[in-house]
Scaffold this active site. Structure first.
Site, PDB file in Angstrom:
ATOM      1  CB  THR A 177     -24.870  25.135  17.146  1.00 56.20           C
ATOM      2  OG1 THR A 177     -24.855  23.730  16.929  1.00 56.20           O
ATOM      3  CG2 THR A 177     -24.933  25.808  15.785  1.00 56.20           C
ATOM      4  NE  ARG A 205     -25.069  14.327  14.347  1.00 55.87           N
ATOM      5  CZ  ARG A 205     -25.298  15.520  14.867  1.00 55.87           C
ATOM      6  NH1 ARG A 205     -24.316  16.371  15.009  1.00 55.87           N
ATOM      7  NH2 ARG A 205     -26.508  15.881  15.229  1.00 55.87           N
ATOM      8  CB  VAL A 206     -23.597  15.191   8.154  1.00 58.26           C
ATOM      9  CG1 VAL A 206     -23.969  16.574   7.639  1.00 58.26           C
ATOM     10  CG2 VAL A 206     -22.395  14.646   7.405  1.00 58.26           C
ATOM     11  CG  ASP A 208     -29.029  21.148  12.611  1.00 61.43           C
ATOM     12  OD1 ASP A 208     -28.082  20.680  13.279  1.00 61.43           O
ATOM     13  OD2 ASP A 208     -29.691  22.141  12.963  1.00 61.43           O
ATOM     14  CB  THR A 228     -28.745  25.775  18.314  1.00 55.02           C
ATOM     15  OG1 THR A 228     -28.159  24.987  19.364  1.00 55.02           O
ATOM     16  CG2 THR A 228     -29.707  26.784  18.933  1.00 55.02           C
ATOM     17  N   GLY A 229     -29.659  22.649  18.284  1.00 59.97           N
ATOM     18  CA  GLY A 229     -30.379  21.550  18.940  1.00 59.97           C
ATOM     19  C   GLY A 229     -30.076  20.265  18.206  1.00 59.97           C
ATOM     20  N   GLY A 231     -29.584  17.933  15.759  1.00 62.29           N
ATOM     21  CA  GLY A 231     -29.644  18.165  14.324  1.00 62.29           C
ATOM     22  C   GLY A 231     -30.507  17.206  13.532  1.00 62.29           C
TER      23      GLY A 231
HETATM   24  N1  ASP Z   1     -27.266  21.216  15.812  1.00 65.94           N
HETATM   25  C1  ASP Z   1     -26.055  20.695  16.371  1.00 65.94           C
HETATM   26  C2  ASP Z   1     -25.895  19.263  15.976  1.00 65.94           C
HETATM   27  O1  ASP Z   1     -26.858  18.570  15.724  1.00 65.94           O
HETATM   28  C3  ASP Z   1     -25.950  20.780  17.853  1.00 65.94           C
HETATM   29  C4  ASP Z   1     -26.510  21.990  18.543  1.00 65.94           C
HETATM   30  O2  ASP Z   1     -26.957  22.893  17.903  1.00 65.94           O
HETATM   31  O3  ASP Z   1     -26.501  22.038  19.763  1.00 65.94           O
HETATM   32  O4  ASP Z   1     -24.796  18.790  15.988  1.00 65.94           O
END
Ligand code: ASP
Length: 320
Positions: A177, A205-206, A208, A228-229, A231
């Site tokens: 992200t 798919r939505v 965060d 980030t991570g 979601g």
């Molecule tokens: N937050 C993003 C998602 O869930 C992915 C990411 O930040 O790595 O798609």
């Protein structure tokens, strides 16, 4: 009297292992982070708004193939790109977001256009693409976002999936992200986030990243956050709003509140997570729990720092 300014960015906590990229590719990613920070600093440093700054910073990273947003974004299970982005103004609490868009060259610009228009907060899918086209934003074919790295990652993930071994995929293959937060001279905070989401995610798919309060949040006097991570966990925790609440209601510092979410709450699910955040005094933090996170910040004194693994370093001193 004009107050301090500050900027922080991330390019995702789905960072690659050092050996996965060539020296030239690492240099290109770090240079894109530097340009992103410069774009934001050139705005807030000259008295511009934090909202313009975070949009500019995220646009630079969307245009770079080094990150999972815009050009270079992840592919979904059907082999298409579906992009999510949002932006929030801490002064007015106005916000804009797009989810699952396929043709908007810079999703963060569409999010900003929705914020400026003012009536709605989030548009999704084909309707969002059509809205952006009518608003005069740059449109591209879906293939514009594709890079060989993402094609390879999708193939690897599908192979692992067939062997019931998806857990063996690296964070870098799975997700990423981009995001930015800023404080301007008027004391206004803003945040913006943009993503291609998870590789091999189901269509529609939505994440965060387009959900205000989860992946993106800003409130004047408190903080601005871009996450980030995975979601789903940031949405369940309403992470961005949670951090602001811990600061506002519990009196925690930015570091206490963000460490609490990244190293405390997220531990329960053992998921890769990170964020960039800034408080009302311009203090910035960039915590993450993975092997690395593309990240950077400019201190109120003008020190521009960039890093991915344990290599965070001052690379330039900007005029304040
Ligand atoms: N937050 C993003 C998602 O869930 C992915 C990411 O930040 O790595 O798609």
């Amino acid at each position: 009297m004009a107050g301090p300014v500050g900027v922080a960015i991330h390019g995702g906590c789905g960072a690659l292992r050092r050996e996965d990229l060539t020296g030239a590719e690492w240099a290109a990613a770090r240079e894109a982070l530097r340009r992103s920070l410069r774009a934001a600093w050139d705005i807030v440093g000259r008295g511009g708004s934090s909202l313009d700054a975070v949009e500019a910073a995220v646009t630079v990273m969307e245009d770079s193939p080094a990150f999972n947003a815009g050009h270079g974004a992840a592919l979904n299970a059907d082999g298409f790109h579906e992009l999510d982005a949002s932006i929030m103004d801490g002064a007015t609490l106005r916000a804009g977001g797009v989810s699952c868009v396929r043709r908007i060259r810079n999703p963060v610009r569409a999010a900003r256009a929705i914020l400026d228009e003012g009536e709605w907060v989030n548009f999704a899918g084909e309707g969002a693409d059509a809205w952006a086209e009518r608003a005069g934003l740059a449109m591209v074919p879906n293939a514009y976002f594709t890079t060989q790295r993402r094609v390879d990652a999708l193939r690897t993930l599908k192979e692992l999936e067939a062997q019931h071994a998806s857990h063996r995929a690296s964070e870098g293959e799975k997700h990423g992200t981009v995001g930015a937060v800023a404080l301007d001279r008027a004391g206004h905070l803003a945040a913006a986030t943009s993503t291609g989401g998870f590789n091999n995610k189901p269509a529609a798919r939505v994440s965060d990243s387009s959900v205000i309060g989860a992946g993106t949040y800003a409130r004047d006097g408190v903080c601005a956050v871009s996450c980030t991570g995975r979601g789903e966990f940031f949405i369940r925790l309403v992470a961005g709003h949670e951090i602001a609440s811990r600061m506002d209601y519990r009196g925690q510092s930015l570091k206490e509140a963000t460490d609490g979410v990244i190293f405390g709450d997220m531990k329960r699910w053992d998921v890769g997570a990170g964020l960039c955040a800034i408080d009302a005094n311009g203090n910035a933090v960039v915590p993450y729990n993975t092997i690395g996170m593309y990240r950077g910040f400019v201190t109120p004194q003008g020190g521009l720092h960039v890093g991915v693994h344990d290599d965070l370093a001052l690379v330039e001193t900007l005029v304040v």
